[in-house]
Design a protein around this motif. Sequence first.
Motif, PDB file in Angstrom:
ATOM      1  N   GLY A 275     -14.236   0.008 -44.659  1.00 10.05           N
ATOM      2  CA  GLY A 275     -13.238  -0.115 -43.608  1.00 10.05           C
ATOM      3  C   GLY A 275     -12.526   1.206 -43.397  1.00 10.05           C
ATOM      4  O   GLY A 275     -13.152   2.258 -43.227  1.00 10.05           O
ATOM      5  N   SER A 276     -11.198   1.170 -43.454  1.00  8.13           N
ATOM      6  CA  SER A 276     -10.384   2.388 -43.247  1.00  8.13           C
ATOM      7  C   SER A 276      -9.947   3.019 -44.568  1.00  8.13           C
ATOM      8  O   SER A 276      -9.001   3.809 -44.590  1.00  8.13           O
ATOM      9  CB  SER A 276      -9.148   2.037 -42.405  1.00  8.13           C
TER      10      SER A 276
ATOM     11  N   TYR B 176     -14.435 -10.096 -39.528  1.00  8.07           N
ATOM     12  CA  TYR B 176     -13.222  -9.301 -39.321  1.00  8.07           C
ATOM     13  C   TYR B 176     -12.623  -9.566 -37.942  1.00  8.07           C
ATOM     14  O   TYR B 176     -11.415  -9.794 -37.807  1.00  8.07           O
ATOM     15  CB  TYR B 176     -13.548  -7.813 -39.482  1.00  8.07           C
TER      16      TYR B 176
ATOM     17  N   GLY C  20      -5.613  -3.280 -33.874  1.00 12.25           N
ATOM     18  CA  GLY C  20      -6.339  -2.808 -35.040  1.00 12.25           C
ATOM     19  C   GLY C  20      -7.689  -2.275 -34.623  1.00 12.25           C
ATOM     20  O   GLY C  20      -8.101  -2.442 -33.464  1.00 12.25           O
ATOM     21  N   PRO C  21      -8.435  -1.622 -35.523  1.00 11.72           N
ATOM     22  CA  PRO C  21      -9.754  -1.086 -35.152  1.00 11.72           C
ATOM     23  C   PRO C  21     -10.691  -2.204 -34.708  1.00 11.72           C
ATOM     24  O   PRO C  21     -10.662  -3.300 -35.250  1.00 11.72           O
ATOM     25  CB  PRO C  21     -10.237  -0.413 -36.444  1.00 11.72           C
TER      26      PRO C  21
ATOM     27  N   ILE D  71     -15.511  -1.706 -37.780  1.00  7.81           N
ATOM     28  CA  ILE D  71     -15.153  -1.291 -39.134  1.00  7.81           C
ATOM     29  C   ILE D  71     -16.372  -0.740 -39.869  1.00  7.81           C
ATOM     30  O   ILE D  71     -17.509  -1.157 -39.632  1.00  7.81           O
ATOM     31  CB  ILE D  71     -14.550  -2.463 -39.934  1.00  7.81           C
TER      32      ILE D  71
ATOM     33  N   SER E 275       0.064  -5.787 -37.443  1.00  7.15           N
ATOM     34  CA  SER E 275      -1.231  -5.280 -37.012  1.00  7.15           C
ATOM     35  C   SER E 275      -2.264  -5.556 -38.094  1.00  7.15           C
ATOM     36  O   SER E 275      -1.928  -5.950 -39.216  1.00  7.15           O
ATOM     37  CB  SER E 275      -1.147  -3.775 -36.731  1.00  7.15           C
TER      38      SER E 275
ATOM     39  N   ARG F  40       0.893   0.642 -34.243  1.00  7.85           N
ATOM     40  CA  ARG F  40       0.150  -0.471 -33.643  1.00  7.85           C
ATOM     41  C   ARG F  40       1.014  -1.741 -33.594  1.00  7.85           C
ATOM     42  O   ARG F  40       1.038  -2.448 -32.582  1.00  7.85           O
ATOM     43  CB  ARG F  40      -1.115  -0.747 -34.449  1.00  7.85           C
TER      44      ARG F  40
ATOM     45  N   GLN G  46      -0.417   2.186 -38.664  1.00 10.75           N
ATOM     46  CA  GLN G  46      -0.253   0.735 -38.697  1.00 10.75           C
ATOM     47  C   GLN G  46       1.063   0.326 -38.039  1.00 10.75           C
ATOM     48  O   GLN G  46       1.123  -0.647 -37.270  1.00 10.75           O
ATOM     49  CB  GLN G  46      -0.277   0.228 -40.152  1.00 10.75           C
TER      50      GLN G  46
ATOM     51  N   ASP H  17      -6.176  -4.512 -40.156  1.00  9.22           N
ATOM     52  CA  ASP H  17      -7.130  -3.471 -40.537  1.00  9.22           C
ATOM     53  C   ASP H  17      -8.022  -4.034 -41.636  1.00  9.22           C
ATOM     54  O   ASP H  17      -7.927  -5.220 -41.973  1.00  9.22           O
ATOM     55  CB  ASP H  17      -6.410  -2.192 -40.992  1.00  9.22           C
TER      56      ASP H  17
ATOM     57  N   LYS I 150      -9.001 -11.025 -37.094  1.00 10.82           N
ATOM     58  CA  LYS I 150      -8.101 -10.139 -36.354  1.00 10.82           C
ATOM     59  C   LYS I 150      -7.563 -10.812 -35.087  1.00 10.82           C
ATOM     60  O   LYS I 150      -6.365 -10.694 -34.781  1.00 10.82           O
ATOM     61  CB  LYS I 150      -8.855  -8.861 -35.990  1.00 10.82           C
TER      62      LYS I 150
END
Length: 512
Positions: free
Chosen positions: A57-58, A39, A48-49, A52, A85, A76, A73, A87, A43
Amino acid sequence: MEVLSWALDGATLRQTLASISPYIAGLVVFLFLKEQLSYLKKKGPLSGPHIIVPFLGSSISMLLDPTRFWARQAERAESSGLGFSADFLMGRFILFIRSTELSHKIFANVRPDAFHLIGHPFGKKLFGEHNLIYMFDQPHKDLRARIAPNFTLKALATYTAIQQRVILSHLKKWVEISNGSKPISLRIPCRDMNLETSQTVFAGSYLSHEAREKFNKDYNLFNVGLMSLPFDLPGFSFRKARFAVSRLVHTLAGCTKGSKSRMQLGEEPSCLIDFWMQNTLREITEAEMAGKPMPVHTADEEIGGHLFDFLFAAQDASTSSLCWAVSLLESHPDVLQKVRAEVSALWSPESGEPISAEKLRQMRYTEAVAREVVRYRPPATLVPHIAGEPFQLTDWYTIPKGTIVFPSLYESSFQGFPDPDRFDPDRFSEDRQEDRVYKRFYLAFGAGAHQCVGQRYAINHLVLFIALFVSLIDFKRENTDGRDEILYVPTIVPKDGCTVYLSQRCAKFPSF
């Protein structure tokens, strides 16, 4: 001895589990780290986070509060200055696209070696592999060419009368329920009205009363499945939705067969499937006379699948727009007054006749209101695509293969236009023509090869509803906190479901 043997076996099992548990724990940690590192690599520098939850995830926060999730989102994407962004949802890396220019780049590159329009993150399992939105290049162009005759001026005029009969019958019921003193939430009534409208416009009399009842139950299962976790297992909503779609398509295939039989007799088309089959039969006849095989896209079951696609597209999106139209007209009395003045100058309930297609085209301001409703509150806020191959989105970022990309139509609606946060139907007047000047930002019906083929029908439906609603009914919103906050169901509606008091405005309801 037997009891002792069981005890020994139990002890052996516990010892075995104890000996391998460190390896199991190690494997879990390894898989977690592998997913986490994958991830982070995808990314890159995007907002973003940083950590995770494995697989999910989210997903939980997205399901519990989708409004807040997608707003986050957008925040961000904007605050980073990058326009998009990252996620992670249900084991999939995702990108949220806020930048209109980048969204157009996605729409312009829908092809086998770039982006695949999927409509829903797990749409292929629900809609099947042969859905119109999953097609590319010439096959896609050919099918759209076959669909085009369903939305000619003649066809749209036929639908106009049908739409008004259904709308009128439901408005009468709503007024009877409310009677000026009981507030009713319009979301479900609008959904039911739209479902009946779509069924009647698309399938006409080929869908019996009994078939409609079964259809409605299956469509409800489908709707619930859309908002559920995609567990394709017995008892789960997603599995029920998938089977419901199969039954719905089969029912519509039967309507297709009935229409073919009627059109072979030379009857006049009375619904959408008739216009479609009239041209399809002509193609089949020409192929037979030339000794060629059956033309593609003419089988009953396939057409039934495409009919379901139409119905889905017309259903929830239209429900969203009708609810927002009522909400926005109530909160903008000056706009409401202008709409009522325009409609009354062209049509009266006392005429006993429905609004003709010609008079509908003359309702320029009411249409401007409809278009502004769609801009201000685009019903399908996101259009998910999947990257079939790595794609160079910017000079410095390549979208990894398998990424689900979400161009935001909602965010584009508030870019480019002057004073975009203001509800202003006059922006679509002949003087300002902002729908042309700022066309790149008006993405409520999509863009590129997969732009909505039925957008004229959708606008007509919204204009007809507005015209009838404001002419026949007096209405007032129930005043509750946060009533116009956005709620995803899965398209967006007012948080209170557009709860209103309704009473009869005209001396007598028309009968047509």
